[in-house]
Write a protein that holds these residues in place. Structure first.
Motif, short mmCIF file in Angstrom:
data_model
loop_
_atom_site.label_atom_id
_atom_site.label_comp_id
_atom_site.label_asym_id
_atom_site.label_seq_id
_atom_site.Cartn_x
_atom_site.Cartn_y
_atom_site.Cartn_z
N SER A 1 -3.83 82.08 75.85
CA SER A 1 -2.86 82.52 76.86
C SER A 1 -1.46 81.94 76.60
O SER A 1 -1.32 80.89 75.98
N PRO A 2 -0.44 82.61 77.11
CA PRO A 2 0.93 82.07 77.01
C PRO A 2 1.06 80.72 77.71
O PRO A 2 1.81 79.85 77.25
N GLN A 3 0.32 80.52 78.78
CA GLN A 3 0.38 79.25 79.51
C GLN A 3 -0.16 78.11 78.64
O GLN A 3 0.39 77.01 78.64
N ALA A 4 -1.23 78.38 77.88
CA ALA A 4 -1.77 77.36 76.98
C ALA A 4 -0.81 77.08 75.83
O ALA A 4 -0.62 75.93 75.43
N ALA A 5 -0.18 78.13 75.30
CA ALA A 5 0.80 77.95 74.23
C ALA A 5 1.95 77.07 74.71
O ALA A 5 2.42 76.18 73.99
N TYR A 6 2.40 77.30 75.93
CA TYR A 6 3.48 76.48 76.49
C TYR A 6 3.03 75.02 76.63
O TYR A 6 3.75 74.10 76.23
N ALA A 7 1.82 74.82 77.16
CA ALA A 7 1.31 73.45 77.35
C ALA A 7 1.18 72.73 76.01
O ALA A 7 1.51 71.54 75.90
N GLU B 1 4.88 68.32 71.47
CA GLU B 1 5.64 68.03 70.25
C GLU B 1 6.53 66.81 70.37
O GLU B 1 6.65 66.03 69.44
N ARG B 2 7.15 66.65 71.52
CA ARG B 2 8.06 65.49 71.66
C ARG B 2 7.32 64.16 71.60
O ARG B 2 7.92 63.12 71.32
N TRP B 3 6.00 64.17 71.87
CA TRP B 3 5.22 62.93 71.88
C TRP B 3 4.56 62.63 70.55
O TRP B 3 4.06 61.52 70.35
N GLN B 4 4.55 63.58 69.64
CA GLN B 4 3.85 63.41 68.37
C GLN B 4 4.20 62.10 67.66
O GLN B 4 3.31 61.38 67.22
N PRO B 5 5.48 61.74 67.52
CA PRO B 5 5.80 60.49 66.82
C PRO B 5 5.33 59.23 67.56
O PRO B 5 5.25 58.17 66.97
N GLU B 6 5.06 59.36 68.84
CA GLU B 6 4.69 58.20 69.66
C GLU B 6 3.18 57.99 69.77
O GLU B 6 2.74 57.01 70.35
N LEU B 7 2.38 58.92 69.23
CA LEU B 7 0.93 58.83 69.40
C LEU B 7 0.26 58.10 68.24
O LEU B 7 0.52 58.39 67.07
N GLU B 8 -0.58 57.15 68.58
CA GLU B 8 -1.42 56.47 67.59
C GLU B 8 -2.73 57.23 67.39
O GLU B 8 -3.34 57.15 66.34
#
Length: 109
Positions: free
Chosen positions: A71-77, A82-89
């Motif tokens: 769904s478009p809602q899942a794509a948005y979620a 993406e903004r958190w990718q560099p912060e995730l271990e």
């Protein structure tokens, strides 16, 4: 959730410096986005002892999983991660659903 309800399990651990902001975003923004996905019936969130965030997203039925994820809602979620990718271990996503047998052979006659 009943025993047959499909669900998605998310494990995410942000670096210590970003953990508080990530947790606030996850609870205030991301879970609200997930709740808007058609076919998702419930969302739960918690933490384990080492600060790893755990979330469970329940689906209405096995048949609802694919349309919900497409769904478009899942794509948005998904896009807001993406903004958190560099912060995730750690980020681990598991989908648990009943599987029906797949026929290995099809009769031709």
């Amino acid at each position: 959730m009943d025993d047959q309800q499909p669900f998605m399990l998310v494990r995410a651990r942000a670096r210590i410096a970003a953990r508080r902001a990530f947790d606030e975003w996850f609870g205030a923004v991301h879970l609200q986005d997930i709740a808007r996905i058609p076919g998702v019936t419930n969302v739960r969130k918690g933490h384990n002892g080492d600060g790893t965030l755990l979330a469970i997203y329940g689906f209405a039925s096995t048949e609802a999983v694919q349309p919900a994820l497409a769904s478009p809602q899942a794509a948005y979620a998904r896009g807001t991660w993406e903004r958190w990718q560099p912060e995730l271990e750690e980020l681990l996503i598991e989908l648990w659903s009943a599987a029906s047998p797949i026929p290995l052979f099809h009769g031709i006659n």
